[in-house]
Write a protein that holds these residues in place. Structure first.
Motif, PDB file in Angstrom:
ATOM      1  N   HIS A 146       0.859  -1.130  -0.130  1.00 33.18           N
ATOM      2  CA  HIS A 146      -0.131  -0.152  -0.007  1.00 33.18           C
ATOM      3  C   HIS A 146       0.832   1.182  -0.095  1.00 33.18           C
ATOM      4  O   HIS A 146       0.442   2.327  -0.885  1.00 33.18           O
ATOM      5  N   GLU A 147       1.770   1.337   0.764  1.00 32.55           N
ATOM      6  CA  GLU A 147       2.618   2.412   1.025  1.00 32.55           C
ATOM      7  C   GLU A 147       3.653   2.592  -0.358  1.00 32.55           C
ATOM      8  O   GLU A 147       3.792   3.721  -0.515  1.00 32.55           O
ATOM      9  N   MET A 148       4.004   1.657  -0.777  1.00 33.15           N
ATOM     10  CA  MET A 148       5.137   1.832  -2.069  1.00 33.15           C
ATOM     11  C   MET A 148       3.976   2.149  -3.091  1.00 33.15           C
ATOM     12  O   MET A 148       4.538   2.948  -4.043  1.00 33.15           O
ATOM     13  N   GLY A 149       2.886   2.152  -3.261  1.00 33.36           N
ATOM     14  CA  GLY A 149       1.864   2.729  -4.063  1.00 33.36           C
ATOM     15  C   GLY A 149       1.997   4.105  -4.058  1.00 33.36           C
ATOM     16  O   GLY A 149       2.208   4.639  -5.100  1.00 33.36           O
ATOM     17  N   HIS A 150       1.864   4.694  -2.710  1.00 33.68           N
ATOM     18  CA  HIS A 150       2.190   6.119  -2.740  1.00 33.68           C
ATOM     19  C   HIS A 150       3.545   6.562  -3.214  1.00 33.68           C
ATOM     20  O   HIS A 150       3.814   7.550  -3.667  1.00 33.68           O
ATOM     21  N   TYR A 151       4.587   5.781  -2.557  1.00 31.74           N
ATOM     22  CA  TYR A 151       5.817   5.972  -2.952  1.00 31.74           C
ATOM     23  C   TYR A 151       6.022   6.199  -4.538  1.00 31.74           C
ATOM     24  O   TYR A 151       6.683   7.118  -4.977  1.00 31.74           O
ATOM     25  N   LEU A 152       5.784   5.036  -5.225  1.00 31.62           N
ATOM     26  CA  LEU A 152       6.017   5.260  -6.547  1.00 31.62           C
ATOM     27  C   LEU A 152       5.321   6.196  -7.242  1.00 31.62           C
ATOM     28  O   LEU A 152       5.785   6.826  -8.315  1.00 31.62           O
ATOM     29  N   ALA A 153       4.085   6.355  -6.996  1.00 35.35           N
ATOM     30  CA  ALA A 153       3.152   7.471  -7.518  1.00 35.35           C
ATOM     31  C   ALA A 153       3.872   8.891  -7.178  1.00 35.35           C
ATOM     32  O   ALA A 153       4.063   9.913  -8.197  1.00 35.35           O
ATOM     33  N   ALA A 154       4.386   9.180  -5.984  1.00 34.35           N
ATOM     34  CA  ALA A 154       4.991  10.372  -5.837  1.00 34.35           C
ATOM     35  C   ALA A 154       6.347  10.700  -6.758  1.00 34.35           C
ATOM     36  O   ALA A 154       6.645  11.462  -6.991  1.00 34.35           O
ATOM     37  N   ARG A 155       6.984   9.324  -6.600  1.00 33.78           N
ATOM     38  CA  ARG A 155       8.207   9.582  -7.563  1.00 33.78           C
ATOM     39  C   ARG A 155       7.970   9.577  -8.874  1.00 33.78           C
ATOM     40  O   ARG A 155       8.631  10.481  -9.719  1.00 33.78           O
ATOM     41  N   GLN A 156       6.834   9.221  -9.451  1.00 34.87           N
ATOM     42  CA  GLN A 156       6.412   9.274 -10.892  1.00 34.87           C
ATOM     43  C   GLN A 156       5.938  10.782 -11.201  1.00 34.87           C
ATOM     44  O   GLN A 156       6.489  11.049 -12.339  1.00 34.87           O
ATOM     45  N   ARG A 157       5.525  11.558 -10.116  1.00 29.25           N
ATOM     46  CA  ARG A 157       5.453  12.826 -10.304  1.00 29.25           C
ATOM     47  C   ARG A 157       6.520  13.756 -10.116  1.00 29.25           C
ATOM     48  O   ARG A 157       6.472  14.999  -9.744  1.00 29.25           O
ATOM     49  N   GLY A 158       7.524  13.219  -9.669  1.00 30.69           N
ATOM     50  CA  GLY A 158       9.016  14.118  -9.517  1.00 30.69           C
ATOM     51  C   GLY A 158       8.939  14.654  -8.006  1.00 30.69           C
ATOM     52  O   GLY A 158       9.694  15.548  -8.067  1.00 30.69           O
ATOM     53  N   LEU A 159       8.320  14.327  -6.871  1.00 30.80           N
ATOM     54  CA  LEU A 159       8.295  14.334  -5.740  1.00 30.80           C
ATOM     55  C   LEU A 159       9.431  13.749  -5.046  1.00 30.80           C
ATOM     56  O   LEU A 159       9.755  12.553  -5.296  1.00 30.80           O
ATOM     57  N   ASP A 160      10.232  14.386  -4.111  1.00 30.28           N
ATOM     58  CA  ASP A 160      10.955  13.876  -3.137  1.00 30.28           C
ATOM     59  C   ASP A 160      10.413  13.294  -2.098  1.00 30.28           C
ATOM     60  O   ASP A 160       9.808  13.816  -1.279  1.00 30.28           O
ATOM     61  N   VAL A 161      10.719  11.956  -1.992  1.00 31.11           N
ATOM     62  CA  VAL A 161       9.841  11.143  -1.092  1.00 31.11           C
ATOM     63  C   VAL A 161      10.617   9.886  -0.423  1.00 31.11           C
ATOM     64  O   VAL A 161      11.488   9.602  -1.249  1.00 31.11           O
ATOM     65  N   GLY A 162      10.420   9.711   0.845  1.00 33.60           N
ATOM     66  CA  GLY A 162      11.064   8.764   1.649  1.00 33.60           C
ATOM     67  C   GLY A 162      10.512   7.510   1.487  1.00 33.60           C
ATOM     68  O   GLY A 162       9.344   7.369   1.419  1.00 33.60           O
ATOM     69  N   LEU A 163      11.027   6.231   1.851  1.00 31.05           N
ATOM     70  CA  LEU A 163      10.714   5.031   1.986  1.00 31.05           C
ATOM     71  C   LEU A 163       9.743   4.952   3.188  1.00 31.05           C
ATOM     72  O   LEU A 163       9.852   5.557   3.976  1.00 31.05           O
ATOM     73  N   PRO A 164       8.888   4.036   3.142  1.00 35.50           N
ATOM     74  CA  PRO A 164       7.715   3.817   4.392  1.00 35.50           C
ATOM     75  C   PRO A 164       8.600   3.662   5.707  1.00 35.50           C
ATOM     76  O   PRO A 164       9.564   2.881   5.813  1.00 35.50           O
ATOM     77  N   THR A 165       7.871   4.316   6.708  1.00 38.11           N
ATOM     78  CA  THR A 165       8.312   4.090   8.229  1.00 38.11           C
ATOM     79  C   THR A 165       7.239   3.404   8.951  1.00 38.11           C
ATOM     80  O   THR A 165       6.035   3.830   8.577  1.00 38.11           O
ATOM     81  N   PHE A 166       7.447   2.127   9.719  1.00 40.10           N
ATOM     82  CA  PHE A 166       6.222   1.573  10.211  1.00 40.10           C
ATOM     83  C   PHE A 166       5.895   1.784  11.831  1.00 40.10           C
ATOM     84  O   PHE A 166       7.211   2.067  12.473  1.00 40.10           O
ATOM     85  N   ILE A 167       4.925   1.894  12.067  1.00 38.71           N
ATOM     86  CA  ILE A 167       4.645   1.883  13.794  1.00 38.71           C
ATOM     87  C   ILE A 167       3.593   0.860  14.193  1.00 38.71           C
ATOM     88  O   ILE A 167       2.491   0.813  13.511  1.00 38.71           O
ATOM     89  N   PRO A 168       4.007  -0.125  14.827  1.00 38.57           N
ATOM     90  CA  PRO A 168       3.185  -1.375  15.163  1.00 38.57           C
ATOM     91  C   PRO A 168       1.528  -0.775  15.684  1.00 38.57           C
ATOM     92  O   PRO A 168       1.634  -0.138  16.458  1.00 38.57           O
ATOM     93  N   PHE A 169       0.790  -1.354  15.097  1.00 37.37           N
ATOM     94  CA  PHE A 169      -0.756  -1.183  15.694  1.00 37.37           C
ATOM     95  C   PHE A 169      -1.223   0.215  15.146  1.00 37.37           C
ATOM     96  O   PHE A 169      -2.406   0.632  15.468  1.00 37.37           O
ATOM     97  N   VAL A 170      -0.413   0.924  14.305  1.00 38.82           N
ATOM     98  CA  VAL A 170      -0.658   2.219  13.742  1.00 38.82           C
ATOM     99  C   VAL A 170      -0.919   2.342  12.340  1.00 38.82           C
ATOM    100  O   VAL A 170      -1.641   2.615  11.572  1.00 38.82           O
ATOM    101  N   GLY A 171       0.186   1.616  11.810  1.00 38.90           N
ATOM    102  CA  GLY A 171       0.404   1.490  10.186  1.00 38.90           C
ATOM    103  C   GLY A 171       1.620   1.981   9.707  1.00 38.90           C
ATOM    104  O   GLY A 171       2.687   1.753  10.447  1.00 38.90           O
ATOM    105  N   ALA A 172       1.692   2.584   8.549  1.00 45.14           N
ATOM    106  CA  ALA A 172       2.850   3.304   7.991  1.00 45.14           C
ATOM    107  C   ALA A 172       2.727   4.533   7.463  1.00 45.14           C
ATOM    108  O   ALA A 172       1.646   4.780   7.038  1.00 45.14           O
ATOM    109  N   TRP A 173       3.872   5.011   6.839  1.00 40.17           N
ATOM    110  CA  TRP A 173       3.617   6.377   6.142  1.00 40.17           C
ATOM    111  C   TRP A 173       4.961   6.537   5.429  1.00 40.17           C
ATOM    112  O   TRP A 173       5.854   6.256   5.699  1.00 40.17           O
TER     113      TRP A 173
END
Length: 241
Positions: free
Chosen positions: A49-76
């Motif tokens: 799911h998060e890589m979908g955001h990552y790849l779309a952001a990269r496709q649009r030329g945005l500087d974006v970091g790889l996902p970071t996870f927090i247990p029982f909260v999710g990732a961003w």
């Protein structure tokens, strides 16, 4: 120059280490409750799911970091460059649930083919998580997608979030509400005549219609699949009982 390259390499390695380490921590945390097989699959679905955001952001030329996870909260993912227009924001927001739904669908077909209850449970989790993320309120993905129509749609997301909380009370929903509060206030005060708003939210009627169809189509698909997989899991439990 060598020092600069070394620092850049070290920086990239540290980001990958943070992603890998936080993923491993999440797997361990979920494994303590659900078992390691489910934990690996569940964290994997969130990663897709998060890589979908990552790849779309990269496709649009945005500087974006790889996902970071927090247990029982999710990732961003960390967007170092914010979208310059609402269509870009909607595309980055939509790509996460889209890729995540495809991953859940893959689990579903594999479960049907092999008769795996584990994969069926993962499919349900994937469908439900992506469906939840489509609630039309920022910072959830649904809020970022529907902003292409108007930020005032976020006001619709408030009763939906309340209804979900009454159905399934969760501290996570309280966290989402806290994060969403400033965006709801922003939606309430939204002025379509403001030049900055006109510049950011300027899209064609065709673009609005396209994203509306994308959003409603994915929403309907996930609602049906989440319901069906839930019923299938219930039937399996009944047979075993």
């Amino acid at each position: 120059m060598k020092l600069v390259l070394l620092l850049l390499t070290a920086g990239k390695f540290s980001k990958m280490l943070l992603t890998g380490g936080s993923m491993l921590l999440s797997v361990v945390a979920y494994a303590l409750i659900f078992g390691w097989r489910y934990a690996v699959g569940f964290v994997g679905l969130i990663f897709v799911h998060e890589m979908g955001h990552y790849l779309a952001a990269r496709q649009r030329g945005l500087d974006v970091g790889l996902p970071t996870f927090i247990p029982f909260v999710g990732a961003w993912i960390e967007l170092k460059d914010q979208p310059h227009d609402v269509e870009t924001e909607a595309w980055v927001g939509f790509s996460g649930p889209l890729l995540g739904s495809l991953a859940a669908l893959g689990c579903y077909f594999a479960a049907r083919e092999g008769g795996s209850t584990l994969l069926l449970a993962l499919a349900y989790a994937g469908f439900f998580i992506n469906l939840f993320n489509l609630i039309p309120i920022s910072p959830l993905d649904g809020g970022r997608i529907t902003a292409v129509l108007t930020p005032r749609v976020w006001l619709v997301g408030v009763p939906v979030l309340v209804a979900v909380f009454l159905w399934r009370p969760s501290p996570l929903l309280i966290l989402v509400a806290v994060l969403a509060a400033p965006q709801v206030i922003r939606a309430w005060k939204y002025d379509p005549e403001d030049p900055a708003n006109q510049a950011y939210y300027a899209v064609t009627a065709e673009t609005r219609l396209t994203y509306c169809v994308y959003y409603l189509g994915l929403l309907a698909f996930l609602a049906v699949m989440a319901h069906d997989t839930h019923e299938m899991l219930g039937a399996v439990r009944s047979l075993r009982g």
